[in-house]
Design a protein around this motif. Structure first.
Motif, PDB file in Angstrom:
ATOM      1  N   GLN A 267     -42.184 -14.967  -7.993  1.00 38.58           N
ATOM      2  CA  GLN A 267     -42.384 -14.647  -6.614  1.00 38.58           C
ATOM      3  C   GLN A 267     -43.748 -14.390  -6.386  1.00 38.58           C
ATOM      4  O   GLN A 267     -44.703 -14.144  -7.576  1.00 38.58           O
TER       5      GLN A 267
ATOM      6  N   ARG B 271     -43.993  -7.753  -3.634  1.00 35.48           N
ATOM      7  CA  ARG B 271     -42.830  -7.574  -2.394  1.00 35.48           C
ATOM      8  C   ARG B 271     -41.473  -8.198  -3.107  1.00 35.48           C
ATOM      9  O   ARG B 271     -41.654  -9.242  -3.369  1.00 35.48           O
ATOM     10  N   PHE B 272     -40.485  -7.456  -3.038  1.00 38.14           N
ATOM     11  CA  PHE B 272     -39.125  -7.963  -3.011  1.00 38.14           C
ATOM     12  C   PHE B 272     -38.054  -7.391  -2.379  1.00 38.14           C
ATOM     13  O   PHE B 272     -38.387  -6.370  -2.030  1.00 38.14           O
ATOM     14  N   THR B 273     -36.932  -7.910  -2.717  1.00 32.66           N
ATOM     15  CA  THR B 273     -35.430  -7.574  -1.937  1.00 32.66           C
ATOM     16  C   THR B 273     -34.657  -6.888  -2.999  1.00 32.66           C
ATOM     17  O   THR B 273     -34.289  -7.514  -4.065  1.00 32.66           O
ATOM     18  N   GLN B 274     -34.206  -5.843  -2.437  1.00 27.31           N
ATOM     19  CA  GLN B 274     -33.143  -5.091  -3.511  1.00 27.31           C
ATOM     20  C   GLN B 274     -32.140  -4.636  -2.882  1.00 27.31           C
ATOM     21  O   GLN B 274     -32.177  -4.033  -1.365  1.00 27.31           O
ATOM     22  N   GLN B 275     -30.872  -5.161  -2.833  1.00 22.88           N
ATOM     23  CA  GLN B 275     -29.683  -5.019  -2.021  1.00 22.88           C
ATOM     24  C   GLN B 275     -29.808  -5.203  -0.594  1.00 22.88           C
ATOM     25  O   GLN B 275     -29.704  -4.402   0.382  1.00 22.88           O
ATOM     26  N   GLY B 276     -30.843  -6.482  -0.286  1.00 25.42           N
ATOM     27  CA  GLY B 276     -30.978  -6.575   1.153  1.00 25.42           C
ATOM     28  C   GLY B 276     -32.070  -5.751   1.869  1.00 25.42           C
ATOM     29  O   GLY B 276     -32.265  -6.139   2.831  1.00 25.42           O
ATOM     30  N   ARG B 277     -32.713  -5.151   1.048  1.00 25.26           N
ATOM     31  CA  ARG B 277     -33.803  -4.157   1.690  1.00 25.26           C
ATOM     32  C   ARG B 277     -35.162  -4.294   1.031  1.00 25.26           C
ATOM     33  O   ARG B 277     -35.258  -4.814  -0.102  1.00 25.26           O
ATOM     34  N   GLU B 278     -36.207  -4.437   1.852  1.00 28.01           N
ATOM     35  CA  GLU B 278     -37.464  -4.892   1.411  1.00 28.01           C
ATOM     36  C   GLU B 278     -38.404  -3.813   0.939  1.00 28.01           C
ATOM     37  O   GLU B 278     -38.560  -2.721   1.451  1.00 28.01           O
TER      38      GLU B 278
ATOM     39  N   ASP C  43     -41.087   1.959   0.109  1.00 25.01           N
ATOM     40  CA  ASP C  43     -40.529   1.066   1.184  1.00 25.01           C
ATOM     41  C   ASP C  43     -41.560   0.157   1.433  1.00 25.01           C
ATOM     42  O   ASP C  43     -42.860   0.214   1.382  1.00 25.01           O
ATOM     43  N   TYR C  44     -41.137  -1.192   2.119  1.00 22.89           N
ATOM     44  CA  TYR C  44     -41.997  -2.242   2.659  1.00 22.89           C
ATOM     45  C   TYR C  44     -42.501  -2.188   4.005  1.00 22.89           C
ATOM     46  O   TYR C  44     -41.162  -1.742   4.647  1.00 22.89           O
TER      47      TYR C  44
END
Length: 421
Positions: A232, A245-252, A316-317
């Protein structure tokens, strides 16, 4: 309502709970009726009180408010209700030593005090003098964000209507500052040990702390943090740190790895807490003080015994844009009233807390949903001495203004409006 006491000192805490509830009832202070108490097998003790059907704590009511900003009318009204009941207790010689909104229950229009374990009868039936009142009020007021401090006299209007007393506002303000500092120190120490709010895993090879309610969702990432950097685009790929920046279980989310560039770099870093450790504490300090920053979720240090190596910080993002983009690179436009208010609020909070950021590039401040958030907290510092604070703030102030061309309308506006110390 059944309350069980099961840990060490259960009998003592049960006895204090009963004594506190009896003291409240004796002075006609609203509290759930005491129905019984006693001992059970295995050292368990219990207290049985009336159940207040449909009651909500003032803390629950507080969290439902549209705004908890200092001076908001609904927030003022809610705090006023609590302060009115606190005043009644003081007028009758009672104090609640664990004063917070969660220890007040509202059922319809009746407000109740709970947690008799923390209730003391200092002069039952006789009004308290000013100093114990100030000490007790400080416990309550210190739990508000520091921006409320300027409204102290206005908040006390509801209190004084129930208990007219000549208070010393300067002494009360000093007590609030001292209590808040103690609470902050206690909270920061909890962020590094296994407790209700945080989960800590420590081995010879690594140290890991995570917000406990995030433990399950982040468990895979905590075991293999470098996987978040794969396949990414990176937000930053520098020598000293790598950010993704990445997505974990739909969370940024954002993960920042603090790299060790060379053996020489390691010799400079191994003997002291990592930059991730420092940023973890800094972010929790800001959150405690109500200063906007992305929520810190977890921190990992790679170790060999007491020696540190690489480290990771997960937050958190924040979807905002940095102030360089938001305000424009050329500095030809002064901030809108909303942006100006948000910036000056942030800088005012930092000045009040005597916190320097250490690298106030405009790219380290994000504009999001009407607030300005701080990121990149590696060099953040709380100052105890006046001299070090003044020097550090001047450096921060000058560094922020230098983001825009000298003499530009924006640079001039900032120089005129940013706090001076």
């Amino acid at each position: 309502m059944l309350k069980l006491f099961i840990a060490g000192g259960a009998e003592r805490h049960c006895r204090r709970e009963v004594e506190g509830l009896v003291a409240l009832e004796a002075q006609d202070v609203a509290t759930p009726a005491l129905y019984g108490h006693g001992a059970m097998p295995d050292g368990i003790h219990f207290v049985l009180t009336a159940y207040l059907d449909g009651a909500r704590s003032l803390q629950q009511q507080w969290e439902l408010l549209d705004s908890r900003a200092a001076g908001d009318s609904a927030a003022m009204a809610l705090l006023g209700r609590a302060l009115g009941l606190i005043a009644d207790m003081h007028r009758k010689g009672l104090v609640q030593t664990d004063l917070h909104l969660g220890n007040f229950l509202l059922q319809e229009q009746q407000l109740y005090v709970i947690d008799g374990d923390a209730v003391q009868a200092l002069s039952a039936g006789q009004p308290l003098s000013a100093e114990p009142v100030e000490d007790n009020l400080a416990i309550f007021l210190a739990q508000l964000d520091p921006e409320w401090d300027a409204l102290g006299e206005l908040l006390l209007v509801d209190y004084l209507q129930h208990n007219p007393l000549a208070l010393n506002p300067d002494r009360l303000a000093r007590q609030v500052t001292q209590v808040r500092q103690r609470r902050l120190n206690d909270y920061l120490s909890k962020t590094l040990r296994d407790c209700t709010a945080f989960a800590v895993r420590r081995t010879w090879w690594r140290f890991c702390v995570v917000v406990r309610e995030e433990l399950d969702s982040l468990s895979g990432l905590l075991a293999r943090p470098d996987e978040a950097f794969a396949a990414q685009p990176l937000l930053k790929d520098g020598g000293s740190s790598t950010v993704a920046r990445f997505t974990q279980q739909g969370r940024e989310l954002v993960i920042k790895r603090y790299n060790i560039k060379s053996v020489a770099h390691w010799f400079k870093r191994f003997w002291r807490p990592s930059r991730a450790w420092h940023s973890w504490l800094a972010a929790h300090r800001l959150q405690f003080l109500g200063i906007a920053t992305p929520a810190p979720l977890a921190m990992i240090e790679q170790r060999f015994g007491p020696l540190r190596h690489r480290a990771w910080l997960i937050t958190d993002y924040c979807a905002g844009v940095d102030l360089l983009q938001h305000l424009g690179v050329d500095g030809q436009v002064v901030p809108s009233p909303q942006t100006a208010d948000a910036m000056l609020t942030l800088f005012g909070q930092l000045v009040q807390a005597r916190i320097s950021h250490g690298d106030l590039k405009a790219t380290n401040l994000l504009w999001y949903q009407g607030r300005v958030s701080l990121i990149d907290l590696d060099a953040m510092k709380e100052h105890r001495s006046d001299r070090s604070w003044q020097l550090a703030w001047q450096r921060d102030r000058q560094r922020f203004i230098r983001n825009w061309p000298q003499g530009s309308p924006l640079a001039t506006w900032l120089d005129e409006h940013l706090p001076r110390v």
